[in-house]
Design a protein around this motif. Structure first.
Motif, PDB file in Angstrom:
ATOM      1  N   LYS A 180       1.013  -0.830   0.162  1.00 45.04           N
ATOM      2  CA  LYS A 180      -0.329   0.270  -0.203  1.00 45.04           C
ATOM      3  C   LYS A 180       0.912   1.611  -0.251  1.00 45.04           C
ATOM      4  N   SER A 206       0.233   4.530  -0.060  1.00 49.33           N
ATOM      5  CA  SER A 206       0.289   5.477   0.697  1.00 49.33           C
ATOM      6  C   SER A 206       0.154   5.456   2.407  1.00 49.33           C
ATOM      7  N   ASN A 256       3.890   7.228   4.032  1.00 53.07           N
ATOM      8  CA  ASN A 256       3.003   7.567   5.203  1.00 53.07           C
ATOM      9  C   ASN A 256       4.314   7.359   6.271  1.00 53.07           C
ATOM     10  N   ASP A 278      -6.764   1.425  -1.711  1.00 55.09           N
ATOM     11  CA  ASP A 278      -4.940   1.915  -0.889  1.00 55.09           C
ATOM     12  C   ASP A 278      -5.824   3.722  -2.007  1.00 55.09           C
ATOM     13  N   ASN A 279      -6.361   4.911  -1.722  1.00 59.02           N
ATOM     14  CA  ASN A 279      -6.807   5.515  -1.983  1.00 59.02           C
ATOM     15  C   ASN A 279      -5.466   6.694  -1.648  1.00 59.02           C
ATOM     16  N   PHE A 280      -3.618   5.893  -2.508  1.00 58.73           N
ATOM     17  CA  PHE A 280      -2.967   6.802  -1.971  1.00 58.73           C
ATOM     18  C   PHE A 280      -3.438   7.946  -2.659  1.00 58.73           C
ATOM     19  N   GLN A 310      -4.745   9.769   1.262  1.00 57.91           N
ATOM     20  CA  GLN A 310      -4.253   9.777   2.413  1.00 57.91           C
ATOM     21  C   GLN A 310      -2.032  10.048   2.415  1.00 57.91           C
ATOM     22  N   LEU A 311      -2.220  10.723   1.607  1.00 57.55           N
ATOM     23  CA  LEU A 311      -0.781  10.776   1.675  1.00 57.55           C
ATOM     24  C   LEU A 311      -0.388  12.019   3.116  1.00 57.55           C
TER      25      LEU A 311
END
Length: 374
Positions: A317, A319, A323, A361-363, A366-367
């Motif tokens: 993932k 994101s 992170n 995983d909506n990067f 979500q970053l």
């Protein structure tokens, strides 16, 4: 990206060389005790020979030359002497024919003497360009042949260390080794070895050999192919990254590319959620290798998303990885990831695979971008 990456690649290379030298020095003393103490008086003599003078080196060189053979203790004393100073090496090299006597023991049938002779040549290869050229000329074919034998791992390792010393510090010595088929044999070894420690030694030797940038595109492709179907380790990623940097972009479009993409994504998945600081360099290299493929062709963007969707729960993932790097203040990695994810998002805008990947995983949203990068 090329402007930013060169200093970091050089930094990684220098760090690895320093680690290698420390590791070699540590291993040499351990191997002397563990593998050669059985030769009788050696274990008790090591404490006495911590300092070997230039006069003693000359005496030992003359002695083995006259006798045309080496006693085990002679080899140990010479080995320690070479490790202590370049002056000792210079004095020994000036005595014509002395190296040949050590090489003769290297080619014998006594494993203990072979190991001692290899250790001696390894420390001798810490000398200058002329010294390394002589070792390559007199012993290169034997060192290469012994490095092919995995049955005697300490001997194989010591021979590879010697080859690394020569290739890493002597252009003349390296040229001799290349003419003896060093690179071809290393590629064959790398493609067949199952021992990761041995693979690391082979990879380091190839890395140093590639510094001369003499290998053609077909040879570089064969090196890349060695990693198809294998778990990628930090050393593997270093060599792969170097190969991709030396290849023209169009050469990235070869049969190994899909497997290498999978290997890089699997590596990123394996480190996500762990303490990332020790893995910063290999993470960065993985991202850059993937970026090479993204630049090379649209089909590889689609392959990245196809594989991630196929892996589902096991997939990295991005994101979470980003992170995690941001939380540990790995800014160079965050910067590279940010560029890479932006490129993926742009090039994959019409990809069904990206839409499926974004569902878990909506990067894009979500970053947590570090303030230093904003």
């Amino acid at each position: 990206m090329d402007v930013d990456q060169q200093p970091l690649v050089e930094q990684i290379r220098n760090q690895k060389r320093n680690e290698l030298k420390l590791d070699q020095k540590s291993h040499r003393k351990k191997e002397l005790d563990r593998n050669r103490a059985g030769l009788g008086e050696l274990h008790h003599s090591i404490g006495v020979i911590e300092h070997i003078s230039e006069h003693e080196i000359k005496g030992l060189a003359g002695r083995i030359k006259r006798r045309k053979r080496c006693e085990p203790l002679d080899l140990v004393r010479l080995s320690y002497g070479f490790q202590q100073s370049r002056e000792n090496i210079s004095h020994f090299v000036r005595i014509t024919g002395a190296i040949n006597v050590i090489v003769k023991e290297l080619t014998g049938h006594d494993y203990n003497l072979q190991l001692l002779a290899a250790e001696c040549l390894c420390n001798l290869s810490l000398g200058d360009d002329i010294c390394c050229e002589k070792i390559a000329s007199f012993a290169g074919t034997y060192l290469i042949a012994l490095s092919e034998n995995p049955n005697f791992r300490p001997l194989q390792q010591t021979c590879l260390w010697t080859l690394q010393n020569i290739v890493g510090s002597s252009s003349k010595g390296a040229k001799v080794l290349f003419s003896q088929g060093l690179v071809v044999i290393l590629i064959r070894l790398l493609s067949t070895t199952a021992d990761q420690e041995a693979a690391d030694d082979i990879i380091m030797t190839l890395e140093l050999a590639l510094n001369y940038e003499q290998e053609n595109e077909a040879t570089l492709a064969r090196i890349v192919k060695c990693f198809v179907g294998k778990v990628l380790h930090p050393s593997s990623l270093r060599l792969l990254h170097k190969c991709y940097n030396l290849m023209p972009t169009e050469q990235h479009l070869h049969e190994s590319s899909v497997e290498i993409i999978h290997g890089c994504l699997n590596f990123l998945s394996s480190v996500t959620g762990t303490h990332l600081h020790p893995q910063a360099a290999p993470i960065l290299l993985s991202v850059r290798i993937l970026a090479h493929h993204v630049v090379a062709g649209q089909q590889y963007v689609e392959e990245i998303f196809r594989y991630l969707v196929q892996q589902q729960q096991q997939a990295v993932k991005f994101s979470v990885l980003f992170n995690g790097c941001a939380a540990e203040e790995l800014l160079p990695v965050c910067k590279e990831l940010l560029w890479f994810l932006g490129q993926l998002h742009t090039d994959g805008a019409n990809s069904e695979g990206m839409k499926l990947y974004l569902s878990f995983d909506n990067f894009v949203e979500q970053l947590s971008v570090p303030r230093a990068l904003l």
